[in-house]
Write a protein that holds these residues in place. Structure first.
Motif, PDB file in Angstrom:
ATOM      1  N   GLY A  36       0.165   7.001  13.774  1.00  0.00           N
ATOM      2  CA  GLY A  36      -0.513   5.955  13.027  1.00  0.00           C
ATOM      3  C   GLY A  36       0.307   5.399  11.877  1.00  0.00           C
ATOM      4  N   LEU A  37      -0.048   4.183  11.477  1.00  0.00           N
ATOM      5  CA  LEU A  37       0.542   3.501  10.326  1.00  0.00           C
ATOM      6  C   LEU A  37      -0.579   3.113   9.379  1.00  0.00           C
ATOM      7  CD1 LEU A  37       2.939   1.037  12.205  1.00  0.00           C
ATOM      8  CD2 LEU A  37       3.562   3.233  11.170  1.00  0.00           C
ATOM      9  N   HIS A  53      -3.760   1.682  11.530  1.00  0.00           N
ATOM     10  CA  HIS A  53      -3.699   1.448  12.978  1.00  0.00           C
ATOM     11  C   HIS A  53      -3.217   2.742  13.625  1.00  0.00           C
ATOM     12  CE1 HIS A  53      -3.506  -1.761  16.191  1.00  0.00           C
ATOM     13  NE2 HIS A  53      -3.073  -0.682  16.825  1.00  0.00           N
ATOM     14  N   GLN A  54      -3.931   3.176  14.672  1.00  0.00           N
ATOM     15  CA  GLN A  54      -3.573   4.424  15.345  1.00  0.00           C
ATOM     16  C   GLN A  54      -3.464   4.225  16.852  1.00  0.00           C
ATOM     17  OE1 GLN A  54      -5.626   8.124  14.668  1.00  0.00           O
ATOM     18  NE2 GLN A  54      -5.972   7.681  12.503  1.00  0.00           N
ATOM     19  N   TRP A  55      -2.603   5.053  17.456  1.00  0.00           N
ATOM     20  CA  TRP A  55      -2.486   5.140  18.906  1.00  0.00           C
ATOM     21  C   TRP A  55      -2.666   6.604  19.279  1.00  0.00           C
ATOM     22  CZ3 TRP A  55       0.668   2.564  15.604  1.00  0.00           C
ATOM     23  CH2 TRP A  55       0.798   1.176  15.768  1.00  0.00           C
ATOM     24  N   LEU A 205       8.859   9.715   1.239  1.00  0.00           N
ATOM     25  CA  LEU A 205      10.170   9.248   1.681  1.00  0.00           C
ATOM     26  C   LEU A 205      10.813   8.346   0.637  1.00  0.00           C
ATOM     27  CD1 LEU A 205       9.267   8.383   5.386  1.00  0.00           C
ATOM     28  CD2 LEU A 205      10.188  10.528   4.473  1.00  0.00           C
ATOM     29  N   ALA A 206       9.955   7.697  -0.147  1.00  0.00           N
ATOM     30  CA  ALA A 206      10.388   6.822  -1.228  1.00  0.00           C
ATOM     31  C   ALA A 206       9.226   6.723  -2.208  1.00  0.00           C
ATOM     32  CB  ALA A 206      10.794   5.441  -0.687  1.00  0.00           C
ATOM     33  N   LYS A 207       9.357   5.880  -3.202  1.00  0.00           N
ATOM     34  CA  LYS A 207       8.340   5.799  -4.242  1.00  0.00           C
ATOM     35  C   LYS A 207       6.968   5.457  -3.680  1.00  0.00           C
ATOM     36  CE  LYS A 207       7.368   3.644  -8.705  1.00  0.00           C
ATOM     37  NZ  LYS A 207       7.846   2.684  -9.735  1.00  0.00           N
ATOM     38  N   ARG A 208       6.918   4.563  -2.698  1.00  0.00           N
ATOM     39  CA  ARG A 208       5.624   4.128  -2.160  1.00  0.00           C
ATOM     40  C   ARG A 208       5.461   4.479  -0.677  1.00  0.00           C
ATOM     41  NH1 ARG A 208       7.100  -0.150  -5.510  1.00  0.00           N
ATOM     42  NH2 ARG A 208       7.885  -1.369  -3.769  1.00  0.00           N
ATOM     43  N   GLN A 209       6.284   5.349  -0.155  1.00  0.00           N
ATOM     44  CA  GLN A 209       6.206   5.715   1.263  1.00  0.00           C
ATOM     45  C   GLN A 209       5.968   7.221   1.414  1.00  0.00           C
ATOM     46  OE1 GLN A 209       9.298   3.880   3.812  1.00  0.00           O
ATOM     47  NE2 GLN A 209      10.096   2.988   1.921  1.00  0.00           N
ATOM     48  N   LYS A 210       5.181   7.571   2.403  1.00  0.00           N
ATOM     49  CA  LYS A 210       4.901   8.988   2.648  1.00  0.00           C
ATOM     50  C   LYS A 210       4.751   9.236   4.145  1.00  0.00           C
ATOM     51  CE  LYS A 210       2.042  12.888   1.200  1.00  0.00           C
ATOM     52  NZ  LYS A 210       0.905  13.363   0.372  1.00  0.00           N
ATOM     53  N   LEU A 211       5.256  10.374   4.590  1.00  0.00           N
ATOM     54  CA  LEU A 211       5.148  10.791   5.986  1.00  0.00           C
ATOM     55  C   LEU A 211       4.315  12.067   6.045  1.00  0.00           C
ATOM     56  CD1 LEU A 211       6.152  10.281   8.946  1.00  0.00           C
ATOM     57  CD2 LEU A 211       7.986  11.927   8.437  1.00  0.00           C
ATOM     58  N   ASN A 212       3.291  12.080   6.908  1.00  0.00           N
ATOM     59  CA  ASN A 212       2.438  13.244   7.104  1.00  0.00           C
ATOM     60  C   ASN A 212       2.524  13.698   8.553  1.00  0.00           C
ATOM     61  OD1 ASN A 212       1.048  13.491   4.451  1.00  0.00           O
ATOM     62  ND2 ASN A 212       0.303  11.448   4.986  1.00  0.00           N
ATOM     63  N   GLY A 253       0.110  15.393  15.326  1.00  0.00           N
ATOM     64  CA  GLY A 253      -0.015  14.079  14.720  1.00  0.00           C
ATOM     65  C   GLY A 253       1.127  13.728  13.802  1.00  0.00           C
ATOM     66  N   LEU A 254       1.422  12.431  13.734  1.00  0.00           N
ATOM     67  CA  LEU A 254       2.474  11.889  12.874  1.00  0.00           C
ATOM     68  C   LEU A 254       1.948  10.591  12.265  1.00  0.00           C
ATOM     69  CD1 LEU A 254       5.478  11.973  11.895  1.00  0.00           C
ATOM     70  CD2 LEU A 254       6.020  10.570  13.899  1.00  0.00           C
ATOM     71  N   MET A 255       1.806  10.546  10.931  1.00  0.00           N
ATOM     72  CA  MET A 255       1.243   9.392  10.250  1.00  0.00           C
ATOM     73  C   MET A 255       2.191   8.920   9.143  1.00  0.00           C
ATOM     74  SD  MET A 255      -1.699   8.975  11.780  1.00  0.00           S
ATOM     75  CE  MET A 255      -2.787   9.938  12.834  1.00  0.00           C
ATOM     76  N   TYR A 256       2.387   7.609   9.070  1.00  0.00           N
ATOM     77  CA  TYR A 256       3.246   7.004   8.049  1.00  0.00           C
ATOM     78  C   TYR A 256       2.387   6.115   7.160  1.00  0.00           C
ATOM     79  CZ  TYR A 256       6.609   3.743   5.975  1.00  0.00           C
ATOM     80  OH  TYR A 256       7.326   2.966   5.108  1.00  0.00           O
ATOM     81  N   ARG A 257       2.560   6.254   5.843  1.00  0.00           N
ATOM     82  CA  ARG A 257       1.773   5.465   4.897  1.00  0.00           C
ATOM     83  C   ARG A 257       2.683   4.707   3.943  1.00  0.00           C
ATOM     84  NH1 ARG A 257      -1.552   8.593   0.478  1.00  0.00           N
ATOM     85  NH2 ARG A 257       0.470   8.459  -0.571  1.00  0.00           N
ATOM     86  N   TYR A 258       2.334   3.458   3.696  1.00  0.00           N
ATOM     87  CA  TYR A 258       3.067   2.642   2.732  1.00  0.00           C
ATOM     88  C   TYR A 258       2.068   2.078   1.726  1.00  0.00           C
ATOM     89  CZ  TYR A 258       6.086  -0.920   0.697  1.00  0.00           C
ATOM     90  OH  TYR A 258       6.807  -1.689  -0.182  1.00  0.00           O
ATOM     91  N   ARG A 259       2.352   2.262   0.445  1.00  0.00           N
ATOM     92  CA  ARG A 259       1.481   1.754  -0.611  1.00  0.00           C
ATOM     93  C   ARG A 259       2.057   0.468  -1.181  1.00  0.00           C
ATOM     94  NH1 ARG A 259       1.314   2.479  -6.122  1.00  0.00           N
ATOM     95  NH2 ARG A 259       2.929   4.105  -6.018  1.00  0.00           N
ATOM     96  N   ILE A 260       1.308  -0.616  -1.056  1.00  0.00           N
ATOM     97  CA  ILE A 260       1.736  -1.909  -1.567  1.00  0.00           C
ATOM     98  C   ILE A 260       1.757  -1.861  -3.094  1.00  0.00           C
ATOM     99  CG2 ILE A 260       1.180  -4.367  -1.650  1.00  0.00           C
ATOM    100  CD1 ILE A 260      -0.209  -4.025   1.043  1.00  0.00           C
ATOM    101  N   LYS A 261       2.774  -2.458  -3.684  1.00  0.00           N
ATOM    102  CA  LYS A 261       2.913  -2.440  -5.135  1.00  0.00           C
ATOM    103  C   LYS A 261       1.713  -3.102  -5.790  1.00  0.00           C
ATOM    104  CE  LYS A 261       6.171  -3.508  -8.855  1.00  0.00           C
ATOM    105  NZ  LYS A 261       7.477  -4.129  -9.213  1.00  0.00           N
TER     106      LYS A 261
END
Length: 269
Positions: A36-37, A53-55, A205-212, A253-261
């Motif tokens: 998912g993203l 969004h998930q598959w 992964l970065a200031k606004r990115q995270k991998l779970n 499961g593998l989920m990627y999250r991005y936080r909008i500034k």
């Protein structure tokens, strides 16, 4: 002989009415995969919006199961520290699930709403979270132009507790959660539900990115809606309401999250 035949027929009817049913001996176990993203945004200090969004795949990763989109709005009230640690969330999920089994092929489209209350607190390197959710799913369309009313309104209560530990000098902090599902059933039926256990970890992964990533076990047992000594017909149930086999599903499961500034605000963010 005619009398004997009649006696046997009556005996069979009484046996079916009394639910003397021998289920298969072996329950089922399979592996699933979820990816998912997620995008999240905090337009206000106390409000978070997210879109996901998930598959998903099942049958030991061999069959595509569904695609879903979910939108959530979370409110974290400000005030006393106890209030700050709580949240209220409303969400809406749309699922598209292909079904190629049986004589009729097609796609089921489902809609689910959910409301939940969350709470969190820390104790040293430990952090704990609880979640109480009520969700209800209905059908927008069923394969073969099936009657959506026959799907019903499937409501479930979910109770979840999570414990996480911050390991010094380690970026992949582990967490473990236990969740209980309690399905709504007609009046007079035995309670039905499932258990979910999840072991997860994640890192920024970065200031606004995270991998779970996580591994999860879902378990449901065999189910008879009628209690001991009660027939299915007495409570308005049928053979189709029996769950003849229990099921254990393992999910990777593998989920990627991005936080909008978020916009700049005075005070702490």
């Amino acid at each position: 002989m005619r009398t004997l035949a009649c006696f046997l027929m009556v005996l069979c009817v009484l046996t079916a009415s009394g639910q003397v049913i021998n289920p298969p001996d072996q329950d089922t176990t399979e592996w699933r995969g979820w990816t998912g993203l997620q995008l999240s945004w905090r337009p206000l200090r106390t409000v978070t919006m997210s879109a996901q969004h998930q598959w998903r795949w099942n049958e030991d990763f061999s069959r595509f199961d569904r695609r879903l989109q979910q939108f959530e709005l979370e409110w974290n009230p400000e005030g006393h520290a106890v209030i700050d640690a709580q949240s209220l969330t409303v969400g809406l999920r749309h699922s598209t699930r292909p079904d190629n089994r049986g004589d009729i092929q097609g796609v089921d489209k489902l809609l689910r709403w959910q409301v939940e209350h969350g709470a969190a607190f820390d104790a040293g390197r430990w952090s704990f979270k609880t979640r109480l959710r009520c969700q209800q799913q209905t059908a927008l369309a069923l394969k073969g132009d099936g009657d959506t009313e026959s799907y019903g309104k499937r409501r479930t209560w979910r109770f979840k507790g999570t414990a996480s530990y911050n390991i010094k000098g380690w970026k992949w902090d582990p967490s473990f959660s236990v969740e209980r599902f309690i399905d709504r059933v007609p009046e007079g039926w035995q309670p039905d539900g499932a258990w979910r256990f999840r072991l997860a970890t994640g890192r920024k992964l970065a200031k606004r990115q995270k991998l779970n990533i996580f591994i999860q076990r879902d378990a449901v047992g065999r189910y008879n809606p009628a209690g001991p000594g009660v027939s299915l017909s007495e409570i308005g149930a049928g053979i189709g309401d029996l769950r003849m086999l229990g099921a254990t599903e393992w999910t990777a499961g593998l989920m990627y999250r991005y936080r909008i500034k978020s916009p700049k605000r005075k005070g702490k963010d």
